[in-house]
Design a protein around this motif. Structure first.
Motif, PDB file in Angstrom:
ATOM      1  N   THR A   1       0.853  -1.192   0.000  1.00 52.22           N
ATOM      2  CA  THR A   1       0.000   0.000   0.000  1.00 52.22           C
ATOM      3  C   THR A   1       0.885   1.237   0.000  1.00 52.22           C
TER       4      THR A   1
ATOM      5  N   GLY B   1      -4.730  -4.184  -6.682  1.00 50.88           N
ATOM      6  CA  GLY B   1      -4.763  -3.039  -5.787  1.00 50.88           C
ATOM      7  C   GLY B   1      -5.955  -2.150  -6.032  1.00 50.88           C
TER       8      GLY B   1
ATOM      9  N   ASN C   1      -2.291  -1.278  -3.326  1.00 45.06           N
ATOM     10  CA  ASN C   1      -3.329  -0.358  -2.882  1.00 45.06           C
ATOM     11  C   ASN C   1      -2.757   1.044  -2.764  1.00 45.06           C
TER      12      ASN C   1
END
Length: 499
Positions: free
Chosen positions: A92, A479, A145
């Protein structure tokens, strides 16, 4: 841990590893089962069945690393496999830092002013609305992400005819509405870069006025301080004031002190941070290097720092060259040469390793890369920051224990940015997972060869899908932009969902 049926066939089982759950406790030998996007079970998987197995024997299994400080806004769309990040275990990224974001931006003409040109080289790469940017990410997902911040400089460029003055009330209102609309579209907060030409003339009152919508959206305020050198403590106090006035957590970006005469002052800045943190929610991140990287600035040449040019728009062939050595070869004044090479980017060797070590050792400090993916010859932090923490500051220097380092790169960041059900290995949480060899993980990226992938990263999973295994990308791009139900209220200890 919820009960589970040992005869159930899971999608993926990671077997034989030491589970470092992200909360800082000792790693424990266990297996981990994944069903769909989430972790289904952690325990003895002797009798579990799965469609796919990942052998983690002799390795650490941890939450995927969360890079809280990136400039990956456009990289997510332009290079969606995100190899610089995935190859070091990052699952992320937080974009829109330092006051510059790809959205929302409206700017006349074709010229993208510095430092926005670190993200986009022409205006066609900008997005007028955060919703447009979110739609683009939905249509073409990346392997990791992302969480999007709104850049104050991006708002200023859009709302003001001149940037060499504070905004007036009408312009503040325009920026405030644009921030509110972006938050409604899924942005997580406001970032400033009050150091940069696009925002250095902004008053504290201007930022407070623009930041007004944040509290209602449970947002954050992050900042590249107005000064990281002689007046760093004053700049920190300004950031704390803005956080209090906006009634939101304030996060100090890439904390450091620059200039040789300031070396050692992190003892003072960290003490100030701790004192104020007792009364308001504060956070801080750091990258594990004693050199910074940003736009090429002629005003910094006189400081006597070693400067490596990472890109130049006027002379594209100039990259990876020491500015002063080039000036001597060409018989030019270094400051004049910096002006000639601008717009451009540079690496500045202006920090002290002891300060970096002290900041990394602080228990409330997150890890961020601050890498610049569009530099022709980037700072090695883009490819190596997280692996470097594990290799240099855990294994070699023992500044941090392994599990504590993992906590700083996972659950602490998830808590401070309100990333719901991430940053922790627990049944029910999203299956963002990295498997790495604690004895071998290392950053190979260097100032001489800055784009080498890390070693010792065995497997990386995002939302339950393998995106890299044994150093090779799988091509999967699961993602997503984290917004709405993916977010919780920011917290500054253990994530609420892991308590």
């Amino acid at each position: 841990m919820p009960a589970h049926n040992d005869q159930h066939e899971y999608d993926i089982i990671i077997t034989g590893g030491q589970i470092a759950d992200g909360l800082g406790g000792p790693a424990q030998r266990a297996d981990l089962a994944i069903q769909g996007e989430r972790i289904a079970a952690i325990g003895d998987g002797t009798h579990w069945r799965a469609r796919r197995r990942v052998d983690a024997t002799g390795k650490v299994v941890s939450p995927g690393f969360i890079d809280c400080h990136t400039h990956d806004d456009r990289a997510l769309l332009g290079t969606p496999l995100m190899r610089p990040k995935v190859s070091q275990g990052i699952t992320t990224v937080v974009t829109g830092n330092c006051g510059i974001s790809l959205a929302p931006v409206r700017t006349p003409g074709d010229v993208v002013p510095p430092p926005l040109n670190l993200l986009a080289k022409h205006t066609g790469e900008l997005f007028a609305r955060m919703q447009d940017y979110a739609d683009a990410l939905d249509a073409a997902p990346a392997a990791v992400n992302s969480l999007a911040l709104v850049g104050h400089s991006s708002l200023r460029v859009s709302a003001m005819d001149r940037l060499d003055r504070p905004a007036d009330k009408a312009e503040i209102a325009v920026m405030r509405r644009a921030l509110d609309e972006a938050m409604a579209a899924g942005a997580a907060g406001l970032s400033t870069g009050l150091y940069y030409p696009t925002a250095m003339h902004a008053s504290t009152e201007e930022v407070i006025g623009v930041a007004e919508p944040l509290s209602a959206w449970r947002g954050l305020y992050t900042t590249h301080l107005r000064d990281e050198a002689d007046h760093v403590c004053d700049a920190m106090e300004e950031a704390f004031l803005i956080g209090r006035a906006a009634d939101v957590p304030a996060i100090l970006s890439h904390h450091k002190v620059t200039g040789k005469h300031n070396h050692g002052r992190t003892a003072q800045t960290l003490a100030l941070f701790d004192r104020v943190r007792a009364d308001q929610p504060l956070g801080m991140d750091v990258y594990p290097y004693a050199a910074s990287s940003t736009i090429l600035e002629p005003r910094r040449v006189a400081a006597g720092e070693k400067i490596i040019v990472t890109w130049s728009q006027t002379r594209p062939e100039i990259q990876g060259v020491d500015l002063r050595e080039l000036a001597e070869r060409e018989g030019k004044d270094p400051t004049r040469l910096a002006e000639e090479l601008s717009p451009g980017g540079a690496i500045y060797f202006s920090m002290d390793e002891a300060d970096v070590k002290r900041v990394i050792g602080h228990g409330s400090v997150m890890i961020g890369s601050d890498g610049l993916p569009h530099d022709q010859r980037p700072h090695p932090r883009l490819w190596g920051a997280f692996s470097r923490v594990l290799a240099r500051y855990v294994r070699e220097m023992r500044v941090l224990g392994l599990e504590e380092a993992v906590r700083r790169m996972t659950s602490l960041t998830a808590a401070q940015f309100g990333l719901k059900d991430r940053g922790v290995l627990r049944a029910g949480c999203y299956a963002d997972v990295v498997v790495f060899d604690a004895a071998a993980v290392a950053d190979l990226a260097s100032f001489a060869e800055p784009t080498l992938p890390s070693t010792g990263i065995h497997a990386v999973l995002v939302n339950g899908q393998l995106v890299e295994q044994d150093g090779a990308p799988t091509g999967a791009r699961p993602g997503r932009l984290l917004r709405g139900d993916d977010r919780a209220a920011p917290g500054f200890e253990t994530p609420a969902w892991a308590a």
